[in-house]
Design a protein around this motif. Sequence first.
Motif, PDB file in Angstrom:
ATOM      1  N   ALA A  77       0.833  -1.211   0.000  1.00  0.00           N
ATOM      2  CA  ALA A  77       0.000   0.000   0.000  1.00  0.00           C
ATOM      3  C   ALA A  77       0.864   1.257   0.000  1.00  0.00           C
ATOM      4  O   ALA A  77       0.612   2.209  -0.753  1.00  0.00           O
ATOM      5  CB  ALA A  77      -0.921  -0.018   1.211  1.00  0.00           C
ATOM      6  N   LEU A  78       1.903   1.273   0.843  1.00  0.00           N
ATOM      7  CA  LEU A  78       2.770   2.450   0.927  1.00  0.00           C
ATOM      8  C   LEU A  78       3.540   2.674  -0.372  1.00  0.00           C
ATOM      9  O   LEU A  78       3.766   3.809  -0.796  1.00  0.00           O
ATOM     10  CB  LEU A  78       3.750   2.294   2.099  1.00  0.00           C
ATOM     11  N   ASN A  79       3.966   1.588  -1.018  1.00  0.00           N
ATOM     12  CA  ASN A  79       4.757   1.702  -2.246  1.00  0.00           C
ATOM     13  C   ASN A  79       3.909   1.959  -3.484  1.00  0.00           C
ATOM     14  O   ASN A  79       4.445   2.298  -4.544  1.00  0.00           O
ATOM     15  CB  ASN A  79       5.582   0.435  -2.471  1.00  0.00           C
ATOM     16  N   SER A  80       2.598   1.784  -3.358  1.00  0.00           N
ATOM     17  CA  SER A  80       1.724   1.862  -4.529  1.00  0.00           C
ATOM     18  C   SER A  80       1.508   3.283  -5.043  1.00  0.00           C
ATOM     19  O   SER A  80       1.095   3.473  -6.191  1.00  0.00           O
ATOM     20  CB  SER A  80       0.359   1.254  -4.196  1.00  0.00           C
ATOM     21  N   GLY A  81       1.754   4.268  -4.197  1.00  0.00           N
ATOM     22  CA  GLY A  81       1.468   5.640  -4.580  1.00  0.00           C
ATOM     23  C   GLY A  81       0.034   6.065  -4.303  1.00  0.00           C
ATOM     24  O   GLY A  81      -0.348   7.213  -4.561  1.00  0.00           O
ATOM     25  N   ARG A  82      -0.769   5.143  -3.776  1.00  0.00           N
ATOM     26  CA  ARG A  82      -2.167   5.478  -3.475  1.00  0.00           C
ATOM     27  C   ARG A  82      -2.291   6.368  -2.249  1.00  0.00           C
ATOM     28  O   ARG A  82      -3.330   6.999  -2.038  1.00  0.00           O
ATOM     29  CB  ARG A  82      -2.982   4.185  -3.251  1.00  0.00           C
ATOM     30  N   TYR A  83      -1.257   6.392  -1.417  1.00  0.00           N
ATOM     31  CA  TYR A  83      -1.322   7.137  -0.152  1.00  0.00           C
ATOM     32  C   TYR A  83      -0.120   8.056  -0.006  1.00  0.00           C
ATOM     33  O   TYR A  83       0.972   7.765  -0.494  1.00  0.00           O
ATOM     34  CB  TYR A  83      -1.368   6.161   1.035  1.00  0.00           C
ATOM     35  N   ASN A  84      -0.343   9.153   0.682  1.00  0.00           N
ATOM     36  CA  ASN A  84       0.723  10.085   1.029  1.00  0.00           C
ATOM     37  C   ASN A  84       1.364   9.601   2.329  1.00  0.00           C
ATOM     38  O   ASN A  84       0.706   9.600   3.373  1.00  0.00           O
ATOM     39  CB  ASN A  84       0.154  11.492   1.197  1.00  0.00           C
TER      40      ASN A  84
END
Length: 409
Positions: A77-84
């Motif tokens: 999730a963190l690496n996906s770019g979906r979240y800051n």
Amino acid sequence: MAQHAIFTEDMKKTHTILVPNMLPVHFDLFISMFRKYGYNMELLRSSERAVVDEGLKNVHNDTCYPALLVIGQFLEALNSGRYNPDRVALLITQTGGGCRASNYIHLLRKAIAKKYPQVPVISLNFSGLEKESSLPLSAPIFLKLLYCAMYGDLLMTLYNQCKPYEKIPGASDNCLKQCQHRLEKTLDSSAYLSLERNCKTILDDFARIERSKEKKIRVGIVGEIYVKYSPLANNHLEEFLIREGCEPIVPPLLEFIMYCASSTMMNGKLYGYRSKETTFNGIGYKLIYAKQKQLIKIMKKHGVFEPFHDFEELRENADRFISQGVSMGEGWLIPAEMAMLAATGTNNIISAQPFGCLPNHIVAKGMARAIKEAYPNANIVAIDYDPGATSVNQENRIKLMLANAALES
């Protein structure tokens, strides 16, 4: 002073808290409940191979499979770019027992330390762990969590009793969504405390689903808590069983909660001590068990669906095979659930076993023979789940079990 980021009260306004997906039905209710207290939570539903790959890259390969998946899902999730990364936090549960699950939080912090040192990791536990980083749990929050667990257990059980038999495809899924949506609104007020009224409404809704009278093979699912419940960990086991024409029987979450509380009480009894922990768990156990009995009574009174097993009966069944002092990991709960399923007519049982979970392997594989001797019709198969195991191999082993079940029926 803490060497890692801490989630502060101000972050409730700015941060999204990511939650790993263990129990989809229950966790949706938990997340909805926490929103009422100002926490913006989101359930991670990713199940791609990238989750496993991230876990393998960031966790020692001798670590148990659930830890690898939970940490891998966070990192994906963190690496996906979906979240800051500057506006996100991670939530992880801790039982406080001897299982390595209590130490996932340190493995997670180590995994994100270099790339995401600003991301706080929050602990959800009832054991007094991680006091600086734990989610504050007041008495009202604890009570709401308990009711969410009960409603989640009811929804999960009714769905599994309806989905394999529905005449109109998707009817069970639609009913589940409607009930969840209604419960989320109910949690806004004290109306959630009306257990009998809310449960009767849910039971009536599922009872209206048109179902066939076809006799299907019932398959119980026991094992380590994460792999038993998480579709990510068990390769969507319940869905697979339904596609194969079976009715999955999944023990309720309340059983695991009461197992944890009763095991703490039992340890105090066996080793001759009393503490705040044993007292707290004793009070909590009495409350939860009373609510479980109330829920069973409601289901029996309604008369359409099969109710849960009484937990005290489960404990009595455990005593026939294993001491309640065996409480590492899922301990005595696994053989107790296997025996209870066999005793009540669910002869086909899958024991979901993750790689690296030693207590699970000992009490599950070790007790299977004794249970089969007591219940000759019991058809128990252990399915191993690990990063290298393919779903095809797992499904073929289950199909073999089902073929044997078909021959015996």
